[in-house]
Design a protein around this motif. Structure first.
Motif, PDB file in Angstrom:
ATOM      1  N   ILE A 488       4.079  -4.259 -10.758  1.00 38.36           N
ATOM      2  CA  ILE A 488       4.542  -4.465 -12.143  1.00 38.36           C
ATOM      3  C   ILE A 488       4.861  -3.096 -12.707  1.00 38.36           C
ATOM      4  O   ILE A 488       3.971  -2.258 -12.873  1.00 38.36           O
ATOM      5  N   SER A 489       6.131  -2.859 -12.967  1.00 34.47           N
ATOM      6  CA  SER A 489       6.490  -1.473 -13.254  1.00 34.47           C
ATOM      7  C   SER A 489       7.871  -1.342 -13.872  1.00 34.47           C
ATOM      8  O   SER A 489       8.724  -2.203 -13.676  1.00 34.47           O
ATOM      9  N   ARG A 490       8.042  -0.251 -14.602  1.00 37.05           N
ATOM     10  CA  ARG A 490       9.406   0.157 -14.887  1.00 37.05           C
ATOM     11  C   ARG A 490      10.008   0.547 -13.546  1.00 37.05           C
ATOM     12  O   ARG A 490       9.331   1.193 -12.732  1.00 37.05           O
ATOM     13  N   LEU A 491      11.243   0.166 -13.310  1.00 38.18           N
ATOM     14  CA  LEU A 491      11.844   0.472 -12.012  1.00 38.18           C
ATOM     15  C   LEU A 491      12.576   1.812 -12.109  1.00 38.18           C
ATOM     16  O   LEU A 491      13.794   1.863 -12.265  1.00 38.18           O
ATOM     17  N   THR A 492      11.811   2.861 -12.084  1.00 30.59           N
ATOM     18  CA  THR A 492      12.384   4.208 -12.182  1.00 30.59           C
ATOM     19  C   THR A 492      11.825   5.086 -11.069  1.00 30.59           C
ATOM     20  O   THR A 492      10.849   4.718 -10.404  1.00 30.59           O
ATOM     21  N   ASN A 493      12.442   6.230 -10.952  1.00 32.45           N
ATOM     22  CA  ASN A 493      12.050   7.203  -9.933  1.00 32.45           C
ATOM     23  C   ASN A 493      10.587   7.573  -9.951  1.00 32.45           C
ATOM     24  O   ASN A 493       9.975   7.824  -8.926  1.00 32.45           O
ATOM     25  N   GLN A 494      10.037   7.626 -11.160  1.00 26.36           N
ATOM     26  CA  GLN A 494       8.641   8.051 -11.321  1.00 26.36           C
ATOM     27  C   GLN A 494       7.682   7.173 -10.526  1.00 26.36           C
ATOM     28  O   GLN A 494       6.624   7.621 -10.084  1.00 26.36           O
ATOM     29  N   LYS A 495       8.062   5.908 -10.361  1.00 28.25           N
ATOM     30  CA  LYS A 495       7.091   4.915  -9.906  1.00 28.25           C
ATOM     31  C   LYS A 495       6.983   4.752  -8.390  1.00 28.25           C
ATOM     32  O   LYS A 495       6.315   3.836  -7.913  1.00 28.25           O
ATOM     33  N   GLY A 496       7.638   5.625  -7.633  1.00 32.41           N
ATOM     34  CA  GLY A 496       7.482   5.603  -6.176  1.00 32.41           C
ATOM     35  C   GLY A 496       8.173   4.433  -5.505  1.00 32.41           C
ATOM     36  O   GLY A 496       7.753   3.979  -4.434  1.00 32.41           O
ATOM     37  N   LEU A 497       9.243   3.955  -6.120  1.00 30.53           N
ATOM     38  CA  LEU A 497       9.875   2.745  -5.594  1.00 30.53           C
ATOM     39  C   LEU A 497      10.706   3.014  -4.352  1.00 30.53           C
ATOM     40  O   LEU A 497      10.949   2.106  -3.548  1.00 30.53           O
ATOM     41  N   ASP A 498      11.116   4.263  -4.165  1.00 32.84           N
ATOM     42  CA  ASP A 498      11.826   4.583  -2.923  1.00 32.84           C
ATOM     43  C   ASP A 498      10.877   4.419  -1.734  1.00 32.84           C
ATOM     44  O   ASP A 498      11.287   3.982  -0.659  1.00 32.84           O
ATOM     45  N   LEU A 499       9.598   4.711  -1.944  1.00 33.50           N
ATOM     46  CA  LEU A 499       8.625   4.511  -0.870  1.00 33.50           C
ATOM     47  C   LEU A 499       8.487   3.024  -0.563  1.00 33.50           C
ATOM     48  O   LEU A 499       8.462   2.608   0.598  1.00 33.50           O
ATOM     49  N   VAL A 500       8.404   2.218  -1.615  1.00 27.05           N
ATOM     50  CA  VAL A 500       8.258   0.774  -1.429  1.00 27.05           C
ATOM     51  C   VAL A 500       9.477   0.217  -0.699  1.00 27.05           C
ATOM     52  O   VAL A 500       9.351  -0.515   0.294  1.00 27.05           O
ATOM     53  N   ASN A 501      10.637   0.621  -1.185  1.00 25.30           N
ATOM     54  CA  ASN A 501      11.886   0.169  -0.575  1.00 25.30           C
ATOM     55  C   ASN A 501      11.939   0.426   0.914  1.00 25.30           C
ATOM     56  O   ASN A 501      12.430  -0.390   1.685  1.00 25.30           O
ATOM     57  N   ALA A 502      11.415   1.574   1.288  1.00 28.89           N
ATOM     58  CA  ALA A 502      11.520   1.995   2.688  1.00 28.89           C
ATOM     59  C   ALA A 502      10.650   1.162   3.620  1.00 28.89           C
ATOM     60  O   ALA A 502      10.917   1.110   4.824  1.00 28.89           O
ATOM     61  N   ILE A 503       9.642   0.494   3.101  1.00 27.49           N
ATOM     62  CA  ILE A 503       8.699  -0.172   4.025  1.00 27.49           C
ATOM     63  C   ILE A 503       8.592  -1.687   3.855  1.00 27.49           C
ATOM     64  O   ILE A 503       7.789  -2.317   4.546  1.00 27.49           O
ATOM     65  N   VAL A 504       9.396  -2.266   2.962  1.00 27.57           N
ATOM     66  CA  VAL A 504       9.276  -3.713   2.712  1.00 27.57           C
ATOM     67  C   VAL A 504       9.323  -4.529   4.011  1.00 27.57           C
ATOM     68  O   VAL A 504       8.449  -5.378   4.245  1.00 27.57           O
ATOM     69  N   PRO A 505      10.276  -4.282   4.914  1.00 28.40           N
ATOM     70  CA  PRO A 505      10.313  -5.098   6.139  1.00 28.40           C
ATOM     71  C   PRO A 505       9.027  -4.978   6.950  1.00 28.40           C
ATOM     72  O   PRO A 505       8.587  -5.955   7.558  1.00 28.40           O
ATOM     73  N   GLN A 506       8.423  -3.802   6.940  1.00 28.05           N
ATOM     74  CA  GLN A 506       7.189  -3.644   7.719  1.00 28.05           C
ATOM     75  C   GLN A 506       5.993  -4.299   7.032  1.00 28.05           C
ATOM     76  O   GLN A 506       5.047  -4.705   7.683  1.00 28.05           O
ATOM     77  N   VAL A 507       6.047  -4.369   5.711  1.00 26.05           N
ATOM     78  CA  VAL A 507       4.947  -5.000   4.970  1.00 26.05           C
ATOM     79  C   VAL A 507       4.986  -6.517   5.157  1.00 26.05           C
ATOM     80  O   VAL A 507       3.953  -7.174   5.295  1.00 26.05           O
ATOM     81  N   LEU A 508       6.202  -7.071   5.219  1.00 29.27           N
ATOM     82  CA  LEU A 508       6.356  -8.524   5.318  1.00 29.27           C
ATOM     83  C   LEU A 508       6.186  -8.969   6.767  1.00 29.27           C
ATOM     84  O   LEU A 508       7.142  -9.136   7.508  1.00 29.27           O
TER      85      LEU A 508
END
Ligand code: ADP
Length: 667
Positions: A488-508
């Motif tokens: 749950i977050s503002r979708l901005t650079n501050q929030k580490g979303l590039d890290l999340v983006n990079a690993i979604v397939p591995q998390v699922l």
């Protein structure tokens, strides 16, 4: 905080794209000004004024056309489940190996004393004018121009929902129980740009709501001063009562601006809304710096003038973020000889990234602050720019930020946002006080948004029902055996979303579901929507701002991700813990101070952490969480209960603020 704030990079962008102005504004220009600096201060074009408020929360300061330096226009017109107790049956999935992924004018010309007052439930106090604060009103001598303004003000006032005392009592709720009435009493004026439930775009709104209420319980007399944005829900607009109005000059505009005061008293806290439709009629509190700089110069000055006007002189003025950062500067310059000038000042940095930076002539023009405030030790940032937050930090008696770790981090070049030297210089008055959450607002036992309420005693019986309800609501496969991760977050650079983006397939991995709730940068919104399309029933992207849904995610998820690049305090990990949802966080700022890493050897800790900003490390932390969840549910459940029992309330922090006020006002 989830505000659409304008950052300094954006400022530069906006400034760079300014076109030559048409007419020169008689703005004061510093002697050191370069030819560029001497450019007249931009003012809003008519077209700009008509612009609708952007829908997205994280609005970038639009590279608007240079505001023409034309004469300011008159004020604008009104804008104003069933219980599911079965444990998960799934066997533990094999956690994938973490891969390294990648003047004296203070104030106010009080042109119109309170005689115009509309019926109010609480009698408006007569304006007490002091020599230093008010130029005596002379309604009889109104010029044509002022008559026009007054007419426009009257029109505005006519539209203001001034409610008869009989229909809406000023005191909507009983005063809070004073927990320790013997504590020394102090009066505090909170000045900031947002406050739940009136207007909130992020954590600042939560703090402005919860901290004053907690301070009221600690025998503080608290008033919260806010802009009266047109976007404040009508139900609250209806409850406001008219408290008075006056006119105030502003900077070098040569104009007199209407300042209305609308008041709402709630739970022991007085909320005073500064009314002026020219500045606050947008649908959104923040638009872009071209508009926001004048808006918050006006607001900061009007807030102090309003305190003088109401003759309510606080012991401490506590202002928040760059939008109110000129308050301490005004207090020690234009207002120093006025009644409010005797107040001490505290400024809290909720997020150092946002500073209110613009070219010097513009800020001089709108603020009207004397040259002394534009020295390198205060507002001046470099030859071209002035920084409102920097000025506030220099003039405030105390600086606080929202966690001890962040207080330390911002003095380093990595997190200092170009103010690290300035902050180190002022470090003797800098303190970190971690935020809390409001247990009235965040309570799984009473939360009306949840499918099933629960408490520490029965969380293990009821959390699954909330998970099933969440899965149903979001169209995910309904299976209590899945490990549900929320974000749950503002979708901005501050929030580490590039890290999340990079690993979604591995998390699922077939046993895990991911739920994202947030709005912000298009690149992240699009990326999460794309994942939802590719992983139907497993990945949910809610690109929206939805309080109720946020509460249901806190309750229904097993874990919450907060992998921020930097995080002054962070509230989502606190909300999550209080709802028995384990945080997975990066060790930075308040996340480091509030989440103790789970120790698999002694079973201690509150969540899962990683240190370096690296997607592989985030994946590793998620896999550690999964591993405990699937392989050792008994210990997982222990952590769930420990987190719910952890004190993340405001009480301790509010005491620290109170101590700070007492330290500043030792009489
Ligand atoms: P920041 O202030 O940097 O945005 P915080 O963690 O301090 O982050 O505060 C965020 C607050 O806003 C929390 O209360 C969180 O629940 C809420 N929030 C953030 N995004 C949303 C959203 N899309 N919908 C509802 N609430 C949200």
């Amino acid at each position: 905080m989830a505000r659409e704030k304008s950052d300094s990079a954006n400022v530069k962008k906006a400034a760079a794209e300014k076109k030559p102005v048409e007419k020169e504004i008689p703005a004061a220009v510093s002697p050191a000004s370069t030819a560029k600096e001497a450019a007249p201060a931009p003012e809003k074009t008519a077209a700009a004024k008509k612009k609708t408020a952007p829908a997205a929360k994280e609005a970038e300061p639009a590279p608007k056309a240079a505001p023409a330096a034309k004469e300011a226009e008159p004020v604008k017109k009104a804008a104003p489940a069933t219980k599911e107790t079965e444990p998960a049956k799934k066997t533990a999935p094999v956690a994938k190996e973490a891969e390294p992924a990648k003047k004296a004018a203070p104030a106010a010309k009080e042109a119109e004393p309170a005689k115009k007052a509309a019926p109010t439930a609480k009698k408006a106090e007569p304006a007490k004018k002091t020599a230093s604060t008010a130029k005596k009103a002379e309604p009889a001598k109104k010029t044509a121009a002022t008559k026009k303004k007054a007419a426009s003000a009257d029109k505005r006032k006519a539209k203001a929902p001034v409610v008869e005392p009989e229909s809406t009592p000023a005191v909507a709720e009983p005063a809070p129980v004073m927990e320790e009435p013997n504590l020394p009493r102090r009066s505090v004026a909170f000045i900031g740009s947002e406050c739940h439930p009136f207007v909130k775009t992020g954590g600042l709104g939560d703090v402005m709501y919860a901290l004053p209420r907690e301070l009221a319980r600690l025998n503080c007399d608290v008033r919260v001063i806010l802009p009266r944005y047109a976007c404040i829900p009508q139900e609250y607009q209806n409850k406001m009562i008219y408290r008075g109005e006056f006119y105030m000059d502003l900077g070098n505009t040569g104009r007199s601006y209407y300042v209305g005061i609308m008041e709402y008293i709630w739970d022991g806290v007085v909320y005073d809304f500064i009314d002026n439709e020219e500045f606050f009629s947008w649908g959104n509190p923040y638009t872009n710096l071209v508009d926001d700089i004048p808006k918050y110069c006006f607001f900061s000055k009007a807030a102090l003038a309003a305190l003088n006007y109401m003759n309510w002189i606080p012991d401490v003025v506590h202002c928040h973020d760059w939008q109110a950062a000129l308050v301490p500067v005004y207090l020690r310059t234009l207002f120093k000889d006025s009644p409010v000038g005797r107040a001490r000042s505290v400024i809290t940095i909720h997020n150092l990234r946002f500073q209110g930076v613009y070219n010097i002539p513009t800020i001089k023009y709108w603020s009207g602050l004397p040259d002394e405030a534009f020295g390198m030790g205060a507002l001046k940032q470099d030859w071209v720019e002035a920084n409102m937050l920097k000025g506030g930090l220099a003039y405030a008696d105390r600086i606080t930020t929202v966690s001890g770790t962040y207080a330390w981090e911002i003095q380093t070049s990595e997190y200092g946002e170009r103010l690290e030297d300035h902050l180190r210089y002022h470090s003797h008055k800098l303190r970190g006080i971690v935020n809390g959450i409001d247990y009235g607002m965040w309570n799984p036992e009473t939360d009306p948004a949840l499918a099933e309420n629960y408490s520490l005693g029965n969380v293990l019986d009821h959390k699954m029902a909330n998970k099933l309800a969440l899965q149903k609501e979001l169209g995910l496969e309904q299976d209590t055996g899945k490990f549900v991760i929320g974000l749950i977050s503002r979708l901005t650079n501050q929030k580490g979303l590039d890290l999340v983006n990079a690993i979604v397939p591995q998390v699922l991995d077939g046993n895990t579901q991911v739920v994202v709730l947030g709005t912000g940068d298009k690149q992240y919104e699009d990326a999460f929507r794309a994942y939802e399309g590719s992983y139907k029933g497993t990945f949910s992207a809610c690109i929206q701002y939805d309080e109720g849904r946020a509460h249901r995610i806190y309750a229904g998820a097993d874990a919450l991700l907060v992998p921020s690049r930097f995080e002054p305090c962070g509230l989502t990990q606190l909300n999550a813990m209080h709802y028995g949802t384990l945080p997975i966080v990066r060790e930075t700022g308040g996340l480091k101070d509030t989440v103790e890493p789970y120790n698999e050897f002694n079973g201690e800790g509150n969540g899962f952490t990683f240190d370096r900003y690296d997607a592989g490390l985030l994946l590793d932390a998620i896999n550690r969480a999964k591993s405990l969840y699937f392989n050792n549910r008994y210990h997982w459940d222990e952590v769930v209960q420990r987190d719910m029992a952890k004190d993340v309330s405001w009480e301790k922090s509010a005491r620290q603020y109170k101590d700070l006020y007492l330290e500043l006002t030792q009489w």
